[in-house]
Design an enzyme around this catalytic site. Structure first.
Site, short mmCIF file in Angstrom:
data_model
loop_
_atom_site.label_atom_id
_atom_site.label_comp_id
_atom_site.label_asym_id
_atom_site.label_seq_id
_atom_site.Cartn_x
_atom_site.Cartn_y
_atom_site.Cartn_z
N GLU A 1 35.48 46.52 44.67
CA GLU A 1 34.87 47.68 43.63
C GLU A 1 33.14 47.51 43.54
OE1 GLU A 1 36.65 50.28 42.88
OE2 GLU A 1 39.22 49.27 44.20
N ARG B 1 30.91 50.79 43.38
CA ARG B 1 30.45 50.82 41.72
C ARG B 1 28.34 50.50 41.55
NH1 ARG B 1 36.10 52.01 39.68
NH2 ARG B 1 37.29 51.94 41.31
N ASP C 1 41.25 54.02 54.86
CA ASP C 1 40.09 55.27 54.28
C ASP C 1 38.20 54.48 54.62
OD1 ASP C 1 39.77 53.91 52.03
OD2 ASP C 1 40.36 55.41 50.09
N GLU D 1 38.27 62.66 46.17
CA GLU D 1 38.14 63.49 47.59
C GLU D 1 38.77 64.84 47.58
OE1 GLU D 1 39.96 60.94 45.97
OE2 GLU D 1 39.12 59.23 46.82
N THR E 1 30.96 55.84 49.54
CA THR E 1 31.74 56.15 48.96
C THR E 1 32.50 55.95 47.80
OG1 THR E 1 34.21 55.82 49.88
CG2 THR E 1 33.26 53.50 49.01
C1 DMJ Z 1 36.99 55.11 44.67
O1 DMJ Z 1 36.46 53.73 44.27
C2 DMJ Z 1 36.32 55.73 46.15
O2 DMJ Z 1 36.08 57.02 46.71
C3 DMJ Z 1 36.59 54.80 47.34
O3 DMJ Z 1 36.87 54.60 48.26
C4 DMJ Z 1 38.39 55.08 46.95
N1 DMJ Z 1 39.06 55.82 45.46
C5 DMJ Z 1 38.11 55.69 44.53
C6 DMJ Z 1 38.61 57.32 44.06
O4 DMJ Z 1 39.45 57.59 43.68
#
Ligand code: DMJ
Length: 589
Positions: A195, A199, A329, A462, A551
Site C-alpha cells: 500500500e 500510494r 491481481d 477497476e 496500479t
Molecule cells: C487500489 O489500491 C489498487 O488499484 C490496488 O491494485 C487494488 N485495490 C485498490 C482499488 O480497488
C-alpha cells in the site's frame, strides 16, 4: 344613468356583430387591415424569438468550444503526446461537447471530494464520515480524518497527480506545501509495503514526473529507503509489513507467515522508476524488487498462474487460491507494465514472456454464464475452478487490451475481443443492481447469470479503469457512455455533504439510494475520478505511449531503462521535461 350604461353596452356589442361590417365594405376593409397587422406583429415576434433561440444555441456552442480551448491551455504545461497505440486516430475526431460537459462534472466531483478532505481530514490518510446515530439514510455524520496507513497523508499524496492533471493548480500547490512542511515518514508504524509503495511512492513519483518539482522525488526516496529492508529475506520475496522507524519486517499473522503474491510483486514499476530518476540503482537492482520476478520465474508454471501465498524463506508457493482478484491481481498487471516501462526492450523481455504465459492461464479460467453468455474469469484452487469473480479482477479487461498490441495480428484481435467481452461483464456487475453500483464480488450459477456475493461497494476503480483503456485503444464511444452511467450512479448513491462514501449493500435501496458506509477511500481520488476524467479527455492527455499507470493510477513517465551500475548516466537522460511544446490539439511531445 341606467339608460346610458345600457346604450354604451349595446354600442360595444354591435362591433362584434358581422352585420355591422357586411353593411359597409369600408368597415370590412378596415377589419381586414387590422387582422393582417395583428397577424404580422405576432408572426414577427415569433420569428424574433426563434432567431434569438438560434443565436443562443450558437453562443452556447461557442462557449463550449471556448471552454475546450481553455482546457487545452490549462493542460499546456503537462507533457503530452499523441498515442500510436490506437487503431484509429481518436484525436482527429471532432470535439464532442458532451465529452467536455462530462469531464467538467467529473472535475466538480474531484473538487467536492478534495474540498471535503481539505476541510475535515487535512493531512490524515482518509476522510471518514461516521454516522452519529443509528445507521439510517440521512443521519448526521461526524467528519474526521483517520490514519489507515500510519498517518502518511495517503489521500493527499494519492490526489497530487489527479489535481495536476485536472488543472487544479491552486489545490496542488497547497498540497505541495503540506508535503514540504508536514510529511513525516518517521513513524513508529507497521506499514504495508504494498500500500505504501503504490500510494505514497507511486503518488510522489507521479507528482514529480508531472511537475518536475524535486521535493516529491526527495520524499519518494525517503519512504522507499524505509521500505527496502522488507526485501531482506532468504528468497528475496519481501515481507509485506515493515516498521517505518526500525525497519523490522514481517508478514501478517493471518497468512501463516507467507507473503502475498500481489503484495510482493507490485513494487517493480515504482522502484525501477525511482532508480531511473535518482540515478541510484539500489532500488531496482537484483537484491531488491527485480529479484522477486527472477525468483518466481525459476519455478513459473506452464500456465503462468501462481497461488496467492508464497513462502518468503523458500520462495515457493503454498497451496492456495489462484485469482486475478484480491491478492493476485496486480502481480500479473506489473509483468506487463514493467515491459512497457522498459520500452519493450530485450532487457525486459522476460516480463512480457511471463505475462504472455499468464495470459494462457487466464484463458483457461475464462467461462461463460447461462443464459446470457457473460464471459468471466473464474478462480482456481488445486485443480477445481470456482465460479466467482471479484470486481477487483475487472482491471483485467484493461490490462488485456493494453497488452494485446504486443501479439501478432490474429492473437491481438482475439485478446482485444476477450477484453471487450470481460468489460461488458464488469459493466453488468454495475447495471444488474438496483443502485447501479457493483458489489465486491459475484458468483455465477447455471441459469442465473451473475449474483452478488459480498455486497458492499467501496468506490473501487477497476471497471472504469478498463473502460478508459478500451476507449483509448478502440475509440468506441460506448465505453464513455458506460463510464458516464457508472459515474452518475456514484453521484446518486455515494455523494454526501462531506465528500463521497461507499455503500454497505448495493442491492438495497432506501429512499431511492443505497445504504452508505463511512469512508472516502483514497483510491477514489487517485483512480476512480482520474480514470473517469481521462475517459472524457483527448487521448493525448497522458498518452499511453509516454506514460504507464501504476496500479494506483499514478502515471509514471516512460524513460529509457537503467541497467544496474549505470545510475548517474541515466539520471541525465531522465531529466523530465515539464513544459512540452504543443502541437495539434493537445500536442505531441
Ligand atoms: C487500489 O489500491 C489498487 O488499484 C490496488 O491494485 C487494488 N485495490 C485498490 C482499488 O480497488
Amino acid at each position: 344613468m341606467a339608460r346610458s350604461r345600457s346604450s354604451s353596452s349595446s354600442t360595444t356589442w354591435r362591433y362584434i356583430n358581422p352585420a355591422y361590417y357586411l353593411k359597409r365594405p369600408k368597415r370590412l376593409a378596415l377589419l381586414f387591415i387590422a387582422f393582417v397587422s395583428v397577424s404580422f406583429v405576432f408572426w414577427d415576434r415569433q420569428t424574433l424569438v426563434r432567431e434569438h433561440e438560434e443565436e443562443l444555441w450558437k453562443l452556447k456552442e461557442e462557449v463550449l468550444q471556448l471552454q475546450n480551448q481553455l482546457e487545452e491551455l490549462k493542460h499546456d504545461d503537462i507533457p503530452v503526446h499523441k498515442t500510436n497505440l490506437t487503431t484509429m486516430n481518436i484525436d482527429d475526431l471532432p470535439i464532442d461537447p458532451i465529452e467536455i460537459q462530462r469531464r467538467e462534472k467529473v472535475k466538480d466531483a474531484m473538487i467536492h471530494a478534495w474540498t471535503s478532505y481539505e476541510k475535515y481530514a487535512w493531512g490524515h490518510d482518509e476522510l471518514q464520515s461516521k454516522p452519529l446515530k443509528a445507521v439510517f439514510f440521512g443521519q448526521p455524520q461526524s467528519k474526521n480524518g483517520v490514519d489507515s496507513f500510519g498517518g502518511l497523508g495517503a489521500t493527499l499524496i494519492d490526489s497530487l497527480d489527479t489535481l495536476y492533471i485536472m488543472g487544479l493548480h491552486e489545490q496542488f500547490q497547497k498540497a505541495r506545501e503540506w508535503v514540504v512542511t508536514s510529511l513525516d515518514f518517521n513513524k513508529n508504524y507497521d506499514a504495508s509495503v504494498f500500500e505504501t509503495t503504490i500510494r505514497v511512492v507511486g503518488g510522489l513519483l507521479s507528482a514529480y514526473d508531472l511537475s518536475g518539482d524535486n521535493v516529491f522525488l526527495e520524499k519518494a526516496k525517503d519512504i522507499a529507503d524505509r521500505l527496502l529492508p522488507a526485501w531482506d529475506t532468504p528468497s528475496g520475496i519481501p515481507y509485506n509489513i515493515i516498521n517505518l522507524v526500525n525497519g523490522n519486517a514481517h508478514n501478517p499473522g493471518w497468512t501463516g507467515g507467507d507473503s502475498i503474491l500481489a503484495d510482493s510483486g507490485t513494487e517493480q514499476l515504482e522502484f525501477i522508476a525511482l532508480s531511473q530518476r535518482t540515478g541510484d540503482p539500489k532500488y531496482q537492482q537484483k537484491v531488491f524488487v527485480e529479484n522477486v520476478i527472477r525468483e518466481l520465474n525459476k519455478t513459473f508454471p506452464a500456465d503462468g498462474l501462481l497461488p496467492i501465498y508464497i513462502n518468503p524463506h523458500k520462495g515457493t508457493t503454498s497451496y492456495s487460491t489462484i485469482t486475478f482478484g484480491a491478492m493476485g491481481d496486480s502481480f500479473y498487471e506489473y509483468l506487463l507494465k514493467v515491459w512497457i516501462q522498459g520500452n519493450k526492450t530485450a532487457a525486459v523481455k522476460h516480463y512480457r514472456e511471463m505475462w504472455e504465459t499468464s495470459m494462457k492461464g487466464l484463458l483457461s479460467l475464462v467461462r461463460r454464464t447461462e443464459p446470457s453468455s457473460f464471459a468471466y474469469i473464474s478462480e482456481k484452487i488445486g485443480s477445481s475452478l470456482i465460479d466467482k469473480m471479484d470486481e477487483l479482477a475487472c482491471f483485467a479487461p484493461g490490462m488485456i487490451a493494453l497488452g494485446s498490441s504486443g501479439y501478432g495480428p490474429g492473437e491481438s484481435s482475439k485478446f482485444l475481443s476477450l477484453a471487450e467481452e470481460l468489460a461488458w461483464t464488469c459493466y453488468n456487475f454495475y447495471q444488474s443492481t438496483p443502485t447501479k453500483l457493483a458489489g465486491e464480488n459475484y458468483f455465477f450459477h447455471s441459469g442465473q447469470d451473475m449474483t452478488v456475493g459480498t455486497s458492499w461497494n467501496i468506490l473501487r476503480p477497476e471497471t472504469v479503469e478498463s473502460l478508459f483503456y478500451l476507449w483509448r485503444l478502440t475509440g468506441n464511444k460506448t465505453y464513455q457512455d458506460w463510464g458516464w452511467n457508472i459515474f452518475q450512479a456514484f453521484e446518486k448513491n455515494s455523494r454526501v455533504e462531506a465528500g463521497y462514501v461507499g455503500l454497505k449493500d448495493v442491492s438495497t435501496l432506501i429512499v431511492n439510494t443505497g445504504v452508505k458506509d463511512n469512508m472516502m477511500q483514497s483510491f477514489f481520488l487517485a483512480e476512480t475520478l482520474k480514470y473517469l476524467y481521462l475517459l472524457f479527455s483527448p487521448p493525448s492527455l497522458i498518452s499511453l505511449d509516454e506514460w504507464v499507470f501504476n496500479t494506483e493510477a499514478h502515471p509514471l513517465r516512460i524513460v529509457s531503462r537503467v541497467a544496474p551500475g549505470e545510475g548517474s548516466k541515466q539520471h541525465k537522460a531522465t531529466n523530465i521535461r515539464v513544459r512540452a511544446r504543443r502541437e495539434g490539439r493537445f500536442g505531441k511531445a
